[in-house]
Every structure is written in structure tokens, then in C-alpha cells.
Design an enzyme around this catalytic site. Structure first.
Site, short mmCIF file in Angstrom:
data_model
loop_
_atom_site.label_atom_id
_atom_site.label_comp_id
_atom_site.label_asym_id
_atom_site.label_seq_id
_atom_site.Cartn_x
_atom_site.Cartn_y
_atom_site.Cartn_z
N ASN A 163 -24.79 -92.79 63.03
CA ASN A 163 -26.18 -92.58 62.68
C ASN A 163 -26.53 -93.31 61.39
O ASN A 163 -25.70 -93.99 60.80
CB ASN A 163 -26.46 -91.07 62.58
CG ASN A 163 -27.85 -90.71 63.03
OD1 ASN A 163 -28.81 -91.43 62.76
ND2 ASN A 163 -27.97 -89.60 63.73
N HIS A 223 -9.27 -96.00 41.65
CA HIS A 223 -9.24 -96.52 40.28
C HIS A 223 -8.14 -95.81 39.51
O HIS A 223 -7.90 -94.62 39.73
CB HIS A 223 -10.58 -96.26 39.58
CG HIS A 223 -11.74 -96.86 40.29
ND1 HIS A 223 -12.11 -98.17 40.14
CD2 HIS A 223 -12.61 -96.34 41.19
CE1 HIS A 223 -13.16 -98.43 40.90
NE2 HIS A 223 -13.48 -97.33 41.56
N GLY A 246 -23.13 -84.88 59.08
CA GLY A 246 -23.96 -85.59 58.13
C GLY A 246 -23.53 -85.33 56.70
O GLY A 246 -23.20 -84.21 56.32
N THR A 292 -10.35 -84.95 51.32
CA THR A 292 -9.47 -85.51 50.29
C THR A 292 -8.04 -85.72 50.78
O THR A 292 -7.25 -86.36 50.09
CB THR A 292 -9.43 -84.58 49.06
OG1 THR A 292 -8.91 -83.31 49.46
CG2 THR A 292 -10.81 -84.43 48.45
N ARG A 318 -11.06 -78.22 54.08
CA ARG A 318 -9.84 -77.55 54.50
C ARG A 318 -9.98 -77.19 55.98
O ARG A 318 -11.10 -76.93 56.47
CB ARG A 318 -9.56 -76.32 53.67
CG ARG A 318 -10.61 -75.27 53.74
CD ARG A 318 -10.31 -74.09 52.80
NE ARG A 318 -11.39 -73.12 52.84
CZ ARG A 318 -11.60 -72.24 53.80
NH1 ARG A 318 -10.79 -72.19 54.84
NH2 ARG A 318 -12.61 -71.41 53.76
#
Length: 192
Positions: free
Chosen positions: A92, A122, A149, A172, A187
Site C-alpha cells: 500500500n 550506525h 500499517g 526489533t 513481541r
């Protein structure tokens, strides 16, 4: 100032492609980035007139575009050439895919609006600002994955086949196949 590249004869682009630290203002990277910006703009304009007719521009921008895959503009990429989109995948509006490392999106995926797929990393130790060091880790999204979304997928993450990532989730770490993951950080809340 530390010289991170004292014994490394590679260009910054070669370091980037290897997933090692590099300086982001490499001239080759800048040229490829300008190409991507141009193609992104052309795709957005052409899509407004004829979505099917715009597909060749998208195919030129991306590393690989599977049969019947569809991406609604705007689309934002660093280079595009490191993005693979599998067959029958629907993406989308407003995907940001920072592809300084490969981003592989499987077949039959559904990706909601405003999703971010971010491969750059970084260093976290103090460094002089002028170094602008980055590295990159690939992202892999399996087949039949749904990303809600506003989801954000961080560098080095793999999302297994048949998984669902909730809207607004920040992924993550890896998500196993057949899982539902939500939240920040995301999670797994249950298996499918």
C-alpha cells in the site's frame, strides 16, 4: 579521530555492500541514489495516469519485481536495486525501504500503508560527526506475511512465513513463522 579504513583498500560502496562500516557520502552511492529518486518520481507520475503502464518503471527501479506484484506510490528507496518483491505481493501507499542492504519481500504478502523497512545501522560509540559511519543488515520477509500499517522493521530482522505483524509494531528481532507479533518492541502474542 580513528581511521576505520587504514588497512582497507575497498571503496565505501564495496564496504556497504559487504555489510561493513562505510561512509555514506560515497560518489557511486550518490549517483545510484539520484537514479532511484528520478525513477521513483517517474513511477509516481506514470501511476497516476496508468498503473499498469507504470510497471516497467517500477521494474527498472527494483532489483526484482514478481509477477502480479503491485506497489502503490509513493515509494521511497535509497537505491531500489537491493529490493526484491515476490509474486502477488501488494504494498500500500508510502513504503519506505532503505535498501543499503538487501530487502527481500516474499510472495503473497500484504503490506499496509506507511510501513518502514530499515536496513542501515550506525555505531553507538562516540565518534566525530564528520565520520558519518553506517553499516547495514538485510531484512527478509517470508511468504504470505501481513505487515500492518505503520509497522517498522529494523535492520537484520527476518519475519517467517505466514506471520502477521500488527499495525504500528516495531520489529526489533526475528519473528518465527506462523506467528502474530504486536507492540513496541514487537513481541509474539500467539501462533497461527
Amino acid at each position: 579521530m580513528a581511521d576505520y579504513f587504514a588497512d582497507d583498500p575497498r571503496t565505501n560502496r564495496e564496504r556497504m555492500l559487504a555489510g561493513d562500516l562505510y561512509i555514506s557520502d560515497d560518489p557511486d552511492n550518490e549517483r545510484e541514489s539520484k537514479r532511484a529518486v528520478k525513477l521513483q518520481s517517474q513511477y509516481t507520475a506514470a501511476y497516476a495516469e496508468d498503473p499498469d503502464g507504470a510497471r516497467p518503471i517500477l521494474a527498472d527501479l527494483l532489483g526484482s519485481l514478481g509477477e502480479d506484484a503491485h506497489i502503490k506510490p509513493p515509494l521511497y528507496v535509497d537505491y531500489g536495486t537491493f529490493v526484491t518483491v515476490g509474486a502477488r505481493t501488494f504494498i500500500n501507499y508510502n513504503l519506505t525501504a532503505l535498501d543499503v542492504a538487501p530487502i527481500i519481500i516474499g510472495e503473497d504478502c500484504q503490506i499496509g500503508p506507511n510501513v518502514q523497512l530499515l536496513t542501515p545501522t550506525h555505531p553507538v560509540e562516540p565518534r566525530p560527526r564528520r565520520d558519518r559511519l553506517e553499516a547495514a543488515k538485510p531484512i527478509t520477509i517470508g511468504d504470505n506475511v501481513w505487515l500492518g500499517g505503520g509497522a517498522i522493521v529494523l535492520p537484520g530482522v527476518t519475519i517467517g512465513d505466514n506471520s502477521v505483524i500488527g499495525a504500528g509494531a516495531v520489529v526489533t528481532r526475528d519473528v518465527p513463522a506462523n506467528s502474530i507479533a504486536v507492540g513496541n518492541p514487537a513481541r509474539v502474542v500467539r501462533e497461527i
